[in-house]
Design a protein around this motif. Sequence first.
Motif, PDB file in Angstrom:
ATOM      1  N   ARG A  87       6.987   1.734  19.054  1.00 42.81           N
ATOM      2  CA  ARG A  87       5.730   1.875  18.326  1.00 42.81           C
ATOM      3  C   ARG A  87       4.971   3.074  18.875  1.00 42.81           C
ATOM      4  N   PRO A  88       4.165   3.692  18.023  1.00 45.51           N
ATOM      5  CA  PRO A  88       3.361   4.806  18.506  1.00 45.51           C
ATOM      6  C   PRO A  88       2.363   4.335  19.570  1.00 45.51           C
ATOM      7  N   VAL A  89       2.038   5.203  20.524  1.00 49.07           N
ATOM      8  CA  VAL A  89       1.023   4.829  21.521  1.00 49.07           C
ATOM      9  C   VAL A  89      -0.365   4.823  20.889  1.00 49.07           C
ATOM     10  N   ALA A  90      -0.551   5.611  19.849  1.00 53.87           N
ATOM     11  CA  ALA A  90      -1.830   5.603  19.125  1.00 53.87           C
ATOM     12  C   ALA A  90      -1.592   6.148  17.722  1.00 53.87           C
ATOM     13  N   VAL A  91      -2.312   5.573  16.755  1.00 52.86           N
ATOM     14  CA  VAL A  91      -2.226   6.037  15.364  1.00 52.86           C
ATOM     15  C   VAL A  91      -3.630   6.499  14.960  1.00 52.86           C
ATOM     16  N   LEU A  92      -3.772   7.804  14.710  1.00 52.68           N
ATOM     17  CA  LEU A  92      -5.098   8.340  14.411  1.00 52.68           C
ATOM     18  C   LEU A  92      -5.371   8.309  12.908  1.00 52.68           C
ATOM     19  N   ARG A 135      -1.585  15.247  26.663  1.00 50.38           N
ATOM     20  CA  ARG A 135      -2.144  14.567  27.842  1.00 50.38           C
ATOM     21  C   ARG A 135      -1.325  13.346  28.242  1.00 50.38           C
ATOM     22  N   LEU A 136      -0.809  12.635  27.227  1.00 49.59           N
ATOM     23  CA  LEU A 136      -0.065  11.413  27.516  1.00 49.59           C
ATOM     24  C   LEU A 136       1.413  11.700  27.793  1.00 49.59           C
ATOM     25  N   LEU A 144       0.733   9.394  16.503  1.00 51.54           N
ATOM     26  CA  LEU A 144       0.941   9.624  15.065  1.00 51.54           C
ATOM     27  C   LEU A 144      -0.413   9.806  14.381  1.00 51.54           C
ATOM     28  N   SER A 145      -0.549  10.918  13.646  1.00 53.49           N
ATOM     29  CA  SER A 145      -1.752  11.101  12.823  1.00 53.49           C
ATOM     30  C   SER A 145      -1.400  10.825  11.369  1.00 53.49           C
ATOM     31  N   LEU A 146      -2.268  10.092  10.695  1.00 55.64           N
ATOM     32  CA  LEU A 146      -2.011   9.784   9.277  1.00 55.64           C
ATOM     33  C   LEU A 146      -2.861  10.670   8.376  1.00 55.64           C
ATOM     34  N   GLY A 147      -2.301  11.092   7.241  1.00 51.87           N
ATOM     35  CA  GLY A 147      -3.094  11.766   6.230  1.00 51.87           C
ATOM     36  C   GLY A 147      -4.281  10.865   5.870  1.00 51.87           C
ATOM     37  N   ALA A 159      -2.199  -3.211  10.948  1.00 55.02           N
ATOM     38  CA  ALA A 159      -2.918  -4.297  11.629  1.00 55.02           C
ATOM     39  C   ALA A 159      -2.292  -4.587  12.990  1.00 55.02           C
ATOM     40  N   ASP A 160      -1.045  -4.191  13.144  1.00 48.50           N
ATOM     41  CA  ASP A 160      -0.298  -4.485  14.357  1.00 48.50           C
ATOM     42  C   ASP A 160      -0.242  -3.291  15.324  1.00 48.50           C
ATOM     43  N   HIS A 161      -1.068  -2.259  15.078  1.00 51.78           N
ATOM     44  CA  HIS A 161      -0.953  -1.022  15.870  1.00 51.78           C
ATOM     45  C   HIS A 161      -2.274  -0.630  16.522  1.00 51.78           C
TER      46      HIS A 161
END
Length: 173
Positions: A7-12, A30-31, A81-84, A98-100
Amino acid sequence: MSSPVRRPVAVLVGTMGAGKTTVGELLAERLGVGFLDSDHVVEEQAGKSVQEIFVDDGEATFRTLERDAVARTLATHEGVLSLGGGAVLDPATRDLLADHDVVFLRVGLADAVKRVGLGVGRPLLLGNVRARIKQLLDERTPLYEGLARIAVDTDGRSPEDVAAEIVGRLADA
Ligand code: S3P
């Protein structure tokens, strides 16, 4: 033995001009992880730019490609991960998110317009950048707020500063 969950560490998430790509790249650096942007995943798959997809095939086709790209990437990417900006409009995508660890980059109208400039390459802004961004902010802010585990203000701040705050808050979360 079952394989570990990727899973991504963060989803922007956030609207155009929130700084998702710029902050996302810095955060990944940074990560010490990779960075992906859902628009680029779609472009690679389609073999053309987002703008060309909107013009040649229409927004509905773009949204289908985007939904598939986001689902695939959420299941395989272990970096940032950045989302449009419009990806969260899709209910199936919202269910997956919801799970991220979703990070909402907040931006006000003035800063968003400043960052987007003339909106080159952003088909949804054609015509009147300011009015379109205002409409998108009004429509979508509740969706972003609803999905976010972390929300970060970006107005008047540098991408470095925003990325540093996210690193700290991911560590606390
Ligand atoms: C869109 C945002 C764009 C891109 C497409 C549609 C939107 O991504 O996916 O032009 O609906 O807000 P960015 O938010 O990365 O500019």
